[in-house]
Write a protein that holds these residues in place. Sequence first.
Motif, short mmCIF file in Angstrom:
data_model
loop_
_atom_site.label_atom_id
_atom_site.label_comp_id
_atom_site.label_asym_id
_atom_site.label_seq_id
_atom_site.Cartn_x
_atom_site.Cartn_y
_atom_site.Cartn_z
N GLY A 161 0.79 -1.22 0.00
CA GLY A 161 0.00 0.00 0.00
C GLY A 161 0.82 1.26 0.00
N LEU A 162 2.04 1.19 0.51
CA LEU A 162 2.96 2.33 0.54
C LEU A 162 4.34 1.84 0.13
N VAL A 163 4.93 2.50 -0.84
CA VAL A 163 6.29 2.18 -1.29
C VAL A 163 7.08 3.48 -1.22
N ALA A 164 7.99 3.56 -0.26
CA ALA A 164 8.69 4.82 0.00
C ALA A 164 10.19 4.66 -0.21
N GLY A 165 10.76 5.62 -0.93
CA GLY A 165 12.20 5.66 -1.09
C GLY A 165 12.81 6.66 -0.11
N VAL A 166 14.04 6.41 0.29
CA VAL A 166 14.77 7.33 1.16
C VAL A 166 16.06 7.77 0.46
N LEU A 167 16.50 8.98 0.77
CA LEU A 167 17.64 9.58 0.08
C LEU A 167 18.95 9.45 0.84
N THR A 168 19.05 8.40 1.66
CA THR A 168 20.26 8.20 2.46
C THR A 168 21.16 7.11 1.90
N GLY A 169 20.82 6.62 0.70
CA GLY A 169 21.57 5.49 0.17
C GLY A 169 21.97 5.63 -1.28
N ALA A 191 10.87 6.60 -10.51
CA ALA A 191 10.73 5.86 -11.76
C ALA A 191 10.49 4.37 -11.50
N ALA A 192 10.98 3.89 -10.37
CA ALA A 192 10.81 2.47 -10.02
C ALA A 192 9.52 2.22 -9.24
N GLY A 193 8.75 3.29 -8.98
CA GLY A 193 7.44 3.09 -8.36
C GLY A 193 7.22 3.68 -6.99
N ALA A 194 8.18 4.46 -6.48
CA ALA A 194 8.01 5.05 -5.14
C ALA A 194 6.80 5.98 -5.11
N SER A 195 5.93 5.77 -4.13
CA SER A 195 4.80 6.68 -3.94
C SER A 195 5.20 7.87 -3.08
N HIS A 196 6.25 7.71 -2.28
CA HIS A 196 6.78 8.76 -1.43
C HIS A 196 8.30 8.72 -1.52
N VAL A 197 8.94 9.87 -1.43
CA VAL A 197 10.40 9.94 -1.30
C VAL A 197 10.69 10.78 -0.06
N LEU A 198 11.40 10.18 0.90
CA LEU A 198 11.68 10.81 2.19
C LEU A 198 13.16 11.13 2.31
N GLY A 199 13.46 12.15 3.09
CA GLY A 199 14.85 12.46 3.35
C GLY A 199 15.56 11.31 4.02
N VAL A 202 14.63 7.56 6.80
CA VAL A 202 13.63 6.71 7.46
C VAL A 202 13.09 7.37 8.72
N ALA A 203 13.82 8.33 9.27
CA ALA A 203 13.36 9.04 10.47
C ALA A 203 12.02 9.74 10.24
N GLU A 204 11.71 10.06 8.98
CA GLU A 204 10.45 10.74 8.67
C GLU A 204 9.27 9.80 8.60
N LEU A 205 9.52 8.49 8.52
CA LEU A 205 8.44 7.53 8.24
C LEU A 205 7.34 7.50 9.29
N PRO A 206 7.65 7.47 10.61
CA PRO A 206 6.55 7.44 11.59
C PRO A 206 5.60 8.62 11.46
#
Length: 224
Positions: A189-197, A206-214, A216-220
């Motif tokens: 239901g949620l596919v999130a990318g993070v910009l730490t890697g 392009a690969a399907g992320a519904s969210h892009v976060l700075g 994982v600390a933002e996820l909660p």
Amino acid sequence: MTEQNPDIRLVVLDMAGTTVADDGLVEEAFTAAARHLGADPAGLIDHVRATMGESKISVFRHLFGEEAAAQEANRAFEAAYAELVDAGRVEAIPGARAAIERLTAQGRTVVLTTGFARTTQDAILTALGWRDLAPLTLCPADAGGRGRPYPDMVLTAFLRTAVADGVRQIAVVGDTSYDMRSGVRAGAGLVAGVLTGAHDAGALRAAGASHVLGSVAELPGILG
């Protein structure tokens, strides 16, 4: 809450680059493995970077062809990475542990996944003091061996935890396009990318992320 699915019950988190800082360790270990087989790592490193997130044995099968050579390269990679872990080179992404604890406090189940072998995954968890942080950790061998971008680890987490009524109650979070593809293929239901890697926002979306976060600390906060 997410706009797409407000009832996320299972959160499947990648490790290296997402919850665990990589800082070039994968490339260092790969370089050691390539040299062990007498190969020039400079000619292969672009493929390694492009396939960050994929099962390491799959990467070596592509690069070295023969199964015996791929297995030897994988063993050399795991040994080199273990030395880096033993040297204290592994650290958590800032805020990652607190994020996992907060997700758990929200009533969600967290599963940690990796493209590494079980021995390496366990060494990282031990080094960080995370052996009891999540109720389940998975490597490709725990889910049939294929690893990402296949959905197998996500679906194995879904089946083993039995906390979600359907795949739309799963969130998949990672730093690579392979993580995103595995989440999409699993129907999360949620596919999130993070910009730490490894990969940037464009590659993640392009690969399907519904969210892009700075990070994982933002996820909660996104979920709750």
